[in-house]
Each structure stands twice: as C-alpha cells, then as structure tokens.
Design a protein around this motif. Structure first.
Motif, PDB file in Angstrom:
ATOM      1  N   ARG A  97       0.897  -1.116   0.030  1.00  0.00           N
ATOM      2  CA  ARG A  97      -0.079  -0.198   0.029  1.00  0.00           C
ATOM      3  C   ARG A  97       0.813   1.251   0.152  1.00  0.00           C
ATOM      4  O   ARG A  97       0.310   2.261  -0.341  1.00  0.00           O
ATOM      5  CB  ARG A  97      -0.912   0.002   1.394  1.00  0.00           C
ATOM      6  N   ALA A  98       2.101   1.252   0.420  1.00  0.00           N
ATOM      7  CA  ALA A  98       2.894   2.293   0.273  1.00  0.00           C
ATOM      8  C   ALA A  98       3.380   2.854  -1.138  1.00  0.00           C
ATOM      9  O   ALA A  98       3.901   2.079  -1.778  1.00  0.00           O
ATOM     10  CB  ALA A  98       4.165   2.042   1.172  1.00  0.00           C
ATOM     11  N   PRO A  99       3.423   4.230  -1.288  1.00  0.00           N
ATOM     12  CA  PRO A  99       3.861   4.672  -2.545  1.00  0.00           C
ATOM     13  C   PRO A  99       5.411   4.616  -2.732  1.00  0.00           C
ATOM     14  O   PRO A  99       5.839   4.445  -3.660  1.00  0.00           O
ATOM     15  CB  PRO A  99       3.208   6.069  -2.486  1.00  0.00           C
ATOM     16  N   THR A 100       6.044   4.696  -1.535  1.00  0.00           N
ATOM     17  CA  THR A 100       7.509   4.586  -1.593  1.00  0.00           C
ATOM     18  C   THR A 100       7.957   3.942  -0.222  1.00  0.00           C
ATOM     19  O   THR A 100       7.402   3.785   0.800  1.00  0.00           O
ATOM     20  CB  THR A 100       8.181   5.974  -1.220  1.00  0.00           C
ATOM     21  N   LEU A 101       9.306   3.000  -0.422  1.00  0.00           N
ATOM     22  CA  LEU A 101       9.703   2.411   0.577  1.00  0.00           C
ATOM     23  C   LEU A 101      11.200   2.984   0.671  1.00  0.00           C
ATOM     24  O   LEU A 101      12.053   3.062  -0.203  1.00  0.00           O
ATOM     25  CB  LEU A 101       9.636   0.814   0.207  1.00  0.00           C
ATOM     26  N   VAL A 152      12.498   3.269  -3.031  1.00  0.00           N
ATOM     27  CA  VAL A 152      11.702   2.357  -3.996  1.00  0.00           C
ATOM     28  C   VAL A 152      10.308   2.880  -4.174  1.00  0.00           C
ATOM     29  O   VAL A 152       9.445   2.991  -3.074  1.00  0.00           O
ATOM     30  CB  VAL A 152      11.894   0.851  -3.557  1.00  0.00           C
ATOM     31  N   ARG A 153      10.135   3.378  -5.400  1.00  0.00           N
ATOM     32  CA  ARG A 153       8.739   3.937  -5.650  1.00  0.00           C
ATOM     33  C   ARG A 153       7.901   2.884  -5.996  1.00  0.00           C
ATOM     34  O   ARG A 153       8.495   2.000  -7.156  1.00  0.00           O
ATOM     35  CB  ARG A 153       8.964   5.115  -6.768  1.00  0.00           C
ATOM     36  N   SER A 181      31.905  -9.253 -15.796  1.00  0.00           N
ATOM     37  CA  SER A 181      30.740 -10.004 -16.075  1.00  0.00           C
ATOM     38  C   SER A 181      29.347  -9.352 -16.647  1.00  0.00           C
ATOM     39  O   SER A 181      29.433  -8.133 -16.397  1.00  0.00           O
ATOM     40  CB  SER A 181      30.050 -10.470 -14.497  1.00  0.00           C
ATOM     41  N   THR A 182      28.725 -10.125 -17.444  1.00  0.00           N
ATOM     42  CA  THR A 182      27.322  -9.528 -18.017  1.00  0.00           C
ATOM     43  C   THR A 182      26.334 -10.353 -17.284  1.00  0.00           C
ATOM     44  O   THR A 182      26.320 -11.653 -17.207  1.00  0.00           O
ATOM     45  CB  THR A 182      27.370  -9.724 -19.536  1.00  0.00           C
ATOM     46  N   VAL A 183      25.062  -9.640 -16.718  1.00  0.00           N
ATOM     47  CA  VAL A 183      24.248 -10.334 -16.196  1.00  0.00           C
ATOM     48  C   VAL A 183      22.895  -9.921 -16.477  1.00  0.00           C
ATOM     49  O   VAL A 183      22.561  -8.814 -16.864  1.00  0.00           O
ATOM     50  CB  VAL A 183      24.154  -9.795 -14.375  1.00  0.00           C
ATOM     51  N   LEU A 184      22.001 -10.878 -16.785  1.00  0.00           N
ATOM     52  CA  LEU A 184      20.603 -10.694 -17.048  1.00  0.00           C
ATOM     53  C   LEU A 184      19.943 -11.307 -16.051  1.00  0.00           C
ATOM     54  O   LEU A 184      19.762 -12.371 -15.489  1.00  0.00           O
ATOM     55  CB  LEU A 184      20.490 -11.706 -18.243  1.00  0.00           C
ATOM     56  N   GLU A 185      18.656 -10.280 -15.698  1.00  0.00           N
ATOM     57  CA  GLU A 185      17.672 -10.792 -14.892  1.00  0.00           C
ATOM     58  C   GLU A 185      16.469 -10.814 -15.264  1.00  0.00           C
ATOM     59  O   GLU A 185      15.901  -9.801 -16.353  1.00  0.00           O
ATOM     60  CB  GLU A 185      17.542  -9.419 -13.549  1.00  0.00           C
ATOM     61  N   LEU A 186      15.916 -11.847 -14.973  1.00  0.00           N
ATOM     62  CA  LEU A 186      14.309 -12.171 -15.697  1.00  0.00           C
ATOM     63  C   LEU A 186      13.215 -11.479 -14.663  1.00  0.00           C
ATOM     64  O   LEU A 186      13.542 -11.831 -13.219  1.00  0.00           O
ATOM     65  CB  LEU A 186      14.025 -13.529 -15.704  1.00  0.00           C
ATOM     66  N   GLY A 187      12.261 -11.175 -15.065  1.00  0.00           N
ATOM     67  CA  GLY A 187      11.207 -10.626 -13.812  1.00  0.00           C
ATOM     68  C   GLY A 187      11.854  -9.590 -13.054  1.00  0.00           C
ATOM     69  O   GLY A 187      11.622  -9.811 -12.013  1.00  0.00           O
ATOM     70  N   CYS A 188      12.543  -8.281 -13.477  1.00  0.00           N
ATOM     71  CA  CYS A 188      13.195  -7.713 -12.583  1.00  0.00           C
ATOM     72  C   CYS A 188      12.042  -6.638 -11.520  1.00  0.00           C
ATOM     73  O   CYS A 188      12.454  -6.273 -10.464  1.00  0.00           O
ATOM     74  CB  CYS A 188      13.846  -6.515 -13.529  1.00  0.00           C
ATOM     75  N   GLY A 189      10.828  -6.494 -12.086  1.00  0.00           N
ATOM     76  CA  GLY A 189      10.037  -5.751 -11.278  1.00  0.00           C
ATOM     77  C   GLY A 189      10.570  -4.206 -11.139  1.00  0.00           C
ATOM     78  O   GLY A 189      11.384  -3.824 -12.113  1.00  0.00           O
ATOM     79  N   ILE A 190       9.839  -3.543 -10.371  1.00  0.00           N
ATOM     80  CA  ILE A 190      10.023  -2.106 -10.462  1.00  0.00           C
ATOM     81  C   ILE A 190      11.134  -1.324  -9.401  1.00  0.00           C
ATOM     82  O   ILE A 190      11.593  -0.378  -9.841  1.00  0.00           O
ATOM     83  CB  ILE A 190       8.808  -1.089 -10.230  1.00  0.00           C
ATOM     84  N   SER A 191      11.650  -2.412  -8.463  1.00  0.00           N
ATOM     85  CA  SER A 191      12.463  -1.987  -7.478  1.00  0.00           C
ATOM     86  C   SER A 191      13.902  -1.294  -7.984  1.00  0.00           C
ATOM     87  O   SER A 191      14.578  -0.618  -7.413  1.00  0.00           O
ATOM     88  CB  SER A 191      12.512  -2.698  -6.573  1.00  0.00           C
ATOM     89  N   SER A 192      14.311  -2.107  -8.722  1.00  0.00           N
ATOM     90  CA  SER A 192      15.962  -1.681  -9.657  1.00  0.00           C
ATOM     91  C   SER A 192      16.949  -2.184  -8.355  1.00  0.00           C
ATOM     92  O   SER A 192      17.925  -2.040  -8.812  1.00  0.00           O
ATOM     93  CB  SER A 192      16.004  -0.480 -10.025  1.00  0.00           C
ATOM     94  N   LEU A 248      10.528   1.492 -12.828  1.00  0.00           N
ATOM     95  CA  LEU A 248      12.063   1.057 -13.002  1.00  0.00           C
ATOM     96  C   LEU A 248      13.163   2.302 -13.375  1.00  0.00           C
ATOM     97  O   LEU A 248      14.044   2.612 -12.496  1.00  0.00           O
ATOM     98  CB  LEU A 248      12.362  -0.063 -13.963  1.00  0.00           C
ATOM     99  N   ARG A 249      12.683   2.850 -14.511  1.00  0.00           N
ATOM    100  CA  ARG A 249      13.584   4.218 -14.840  1.00  0.00           C
ATOM    101  C   ARG A 249      13.621   5.070 -13.838  1.00  0.00           C
ATOM    102  O   ARG A 249      14.742   5.766 -13.337  1.00  0.00           O
ATOM    103  CB  ARG A 249      13.288   4.788 -16.000  1.00  0.00           C
ATOM    104  N   GLU A 250      12.472   5.620 -13.101  1.00  0.00           N
ATOM    105  CA  GLU A 250      12.385   6.662 -11.940  1.00  0.00           C
ATOM    106  C   GLU A 250      13.377   6.114 -10.640  1.00  0.00           C
ATOM    107  O   GLU A 250      13.956   6.952 -10.257  1.00  0.00           O
ATOM    108  CB  GLU A 250      11.023   6.699 -11.791  1.00  0.00           C
ATOM    109  N   ASN A 251      13.132   4.657 -10.399  1.00  0.00           N
ATOM    110  CA  ASN A 251      14.078   4.239  -9.370  1.00  0.00           C
ATOM    111  C   ASN A 251      15.480   4.262  -9.554  1.00  0.00           C
ATOM    112  O   ASN A 251      16.339   4.461  -8.747  1.00  0.00           O
ATOM    113  CB  ASN A 251      13.365   2.720  -9.040  1.00  0.00           C
TER     114      ASN A 251
END
Length: 331
Positions: free
Chosen positions: A41-45, A56-57, A105-116, A141-144
């Motif tokens: 429920r929180a807009p930011t954490l 985290v927005r 290293s190159t890293v790929l994340e699947l299902g990253c969500g918005i937190s970044s 994600l970009r905003e975070n």
C-alpha cells in the motif's frame, strides 16, 4: 571451467530427486510472509543494503488493477533486498571468490519488477546489467534508477583539495569524469512466450561491447549473444509460469557452452551461463512442478545455508538454487 567446478563444489550438494527436495523443504517450519510484499500500500519504501540507502517507488494502484498479463512487478517483494545483499557481498561469497561474478561479467535478470535493487547493488561491480520484464515496469524502474543514482557517492571525488591554483587545475585535469552509476544498466521488455533470447543483446547493441581477453580469443566462434549469469528473484508463483520460465532460462543458457567437469574437453573460451533462482516458499505443488521441469534440462544445486549467511535458506521461507545446463543441452 575450473572456477565453475570449484564454485559448484562449494555451494552444497547437487539436487538428485525433485520429490525428496520438495518434501524436505516443505516439511520444515516456515515463517509466514503472507504473499511476500514488503508493503503493497505504500507509494515509497526506504531500504538499506550494506549501509547504502535506497528509495523504492511502487504503484499500489497498478498492483490492484485488472491489467492482463499480471501486475506483481509493481511493488517490492521481501526476498529482493535479501538477495541483493547476498549477491553484492564479495567476501566469503563463492560467486565472487570463484569469479562467477567479476568486473567483466554480464548479468541478465528475468522478471526484474520496478525496484531496481538487484541492478543498483550489482551494476557498480560488473560490466553490464540487463534487467528484463514486461513493458509496464519500464517507467517506474527508470524512476527508481534515476532517483537512487543521485544518492550514490561519487567514487571519483578528490579526498583532499590541493593548495594553489596550478595544482588544483592539474588535479582536475587528471581526475576521471564521474560515471553515472546506472550507465551500465539496461532495461529490455522480454516476453517469455514470444521473444527470442538470441536476439536480445543485438537489439540492445550490447553484442559488440568491449570484450575480455578470453572473449577476444573466442571471436572466431562468432559474437557472444549469451550472459555470464542469469538471475531470477521470486518469479515462480503459479504453475502456468513454470514451462515458459524454464524454457526461457534454457534458451539463454544455450547461447553459451554447456558445463563439463572435465574442462579440457571443452575448448571454448566462453564460460557457461550460471542461473541463480531465488524464490519464496509458498505452494509445494508449484515448487515441485518448477523443480521437475527444471531438472529435465538443468543440473540443480540448492545453495547451502552457511553459504547464504543466515537470512536465506532452509527454514527462512526463502530458497536459492543454482542451475547449469546439462551437458547434452537438455532434453
């Protein structure tokens, strides 16, 4: 592949039977974490990892919407800060001590969500981080990323100010320009059902990025379309996701050589992709379905509690498994 063999030996025993693994894990007392949100429920954490504060927005409105394709990536999940902390701890972490993760290293994340959070904590120590998810997470994600980049300390700031104008000008000329701490983080929309893993790097114009010495020697094998490490944090929460998720992981791993303990048999200079799958324990049926499907194409190790450092592992409600593609490429 000696580093990879040492790494796999150090993290715990290989999982041999899906039924036994599932029974053992779900017979433990598991703390209740509800669905796994931090606070939906929180807009930011506010989150702190290794003494660094992050904001985290979230989008509670989007989470509760009826958007087709799901909305679970719109908020932060409890496991994410724990995994971010563990992955970005270089001391006593076999991922780093065995060079599975390293500055090239190159890293790929699947299902990253918005937190970044995974990207923000890992990117400063590696070459490139690619975060993927459905298109709807891009803006948040970009905003975070932008919000937290402003709070990062500049590693190129001079510790002392020289006396005299000439010395000051000379030092300013010698100081490297501060690098945007998120400049090596890229987001890409990725559909597990329709997109082609082999085209991802090319579409992002990453396949021609600076090569390491080993990669330069491997040019005769063609451009490297693969990744060193594939990450997934809490992407498996219903059975419908299992098959496309495992298939996507396998398709990315097939862009690199498979793991053979006798590294002399594999002359490729490129290392196999290592998959790190972290998840909250919820429904045993879903977990077992994922593990069965995964073991058809991957060898699987559960990372031991002592390697995870106490906040993750058996009894915590959070698990980490490491996967490497089977030597025959999977069946």
């Amino acid at each position: 592949m000696e580093d990879l063999t040492n790494f796999l030996t150090s993290i715990g025993p290989e999982v041999e039977d899906a039924d036994e693994e599932s029974f053992f894990l779900f017979s433990q007392d598991i703390p209740s974490s509800n669905l796994g949100f931090v606070d939906s429920r929180a807009p930011t954490l506010d989150v702190t990892i290794h003494g660094q504060d992050y904001i985290v927005r979230q989008s509670p409105t989007l989470l509760s919407s009826s958007r087709a394709g799901g909305t679970t990536g719109a908020v932060l999940w409890k496991i994410t800060p724990l995994i971010a902390e563990w992955l970005s701890t270089p001391t006593n972490n076999p991922l780093w001590t065995n060079s599975i993760l390293n500055p090239s290293s190159t890293v790929l994340e699947l299902g990253c969500g918005i937190s970044s959070l995974l990207a923000l904590t890992l990117a400063p120590s590696i070459s490139h981080y690619v975060a993927t998810d459905q298109e709807y997470v891009r803006r948040l994600l970009r905003e975070n990323l932008d919000e937290n980049a402003r709070s990062f300390p500049s590693s190129s700031s001079p510790r002392t100010q020289p006396k005299g104008r000439q010395r000051r000008q000379k030092q300013q000329q010698q100081q490297p320009q501060p690098r945007n701490p998120t400049s090596n983080i890229t987001f890409a929309a990725l559909d597990w059902e329709t997109d082609i893993p082999a085209s991802l790097k090319q579409s992002l114009e990453l396949s021609s990025s600076k090569a390491t010495e080993d990669e330069a020697e491997a040019d005769e094998e063609g451009e490297d379309q693969g990744f060193d490490v594939l990450l997934s944090c809490d992407c498996i929460y219903n059975e419908a996701l299992v098959a496309p998720f495992v298939r996507t992981c396998a398709d990315f791993c097939r862009l690199r050589p498979t793991y053979t303990p006798d590294h002399n048999q594999n002359r490729s200079k490129r290392k196999p992709t290592v998959c790190i799958v972290a998840q909250q324990q919820r429904m045993p049926d879903v977990f077992e379905a994922w593990l069965r499907e995964t073991m058809h194409v991957f060898r699987v190790w559960r990372v031991a509690d002592e390697v995870l450092g106490g906040k993750l592992g058996v009894g915590s409600g959070y698990l980490v498994h490491v996967l490497v593609l089977r030597g025959d490429g999977g069946c």
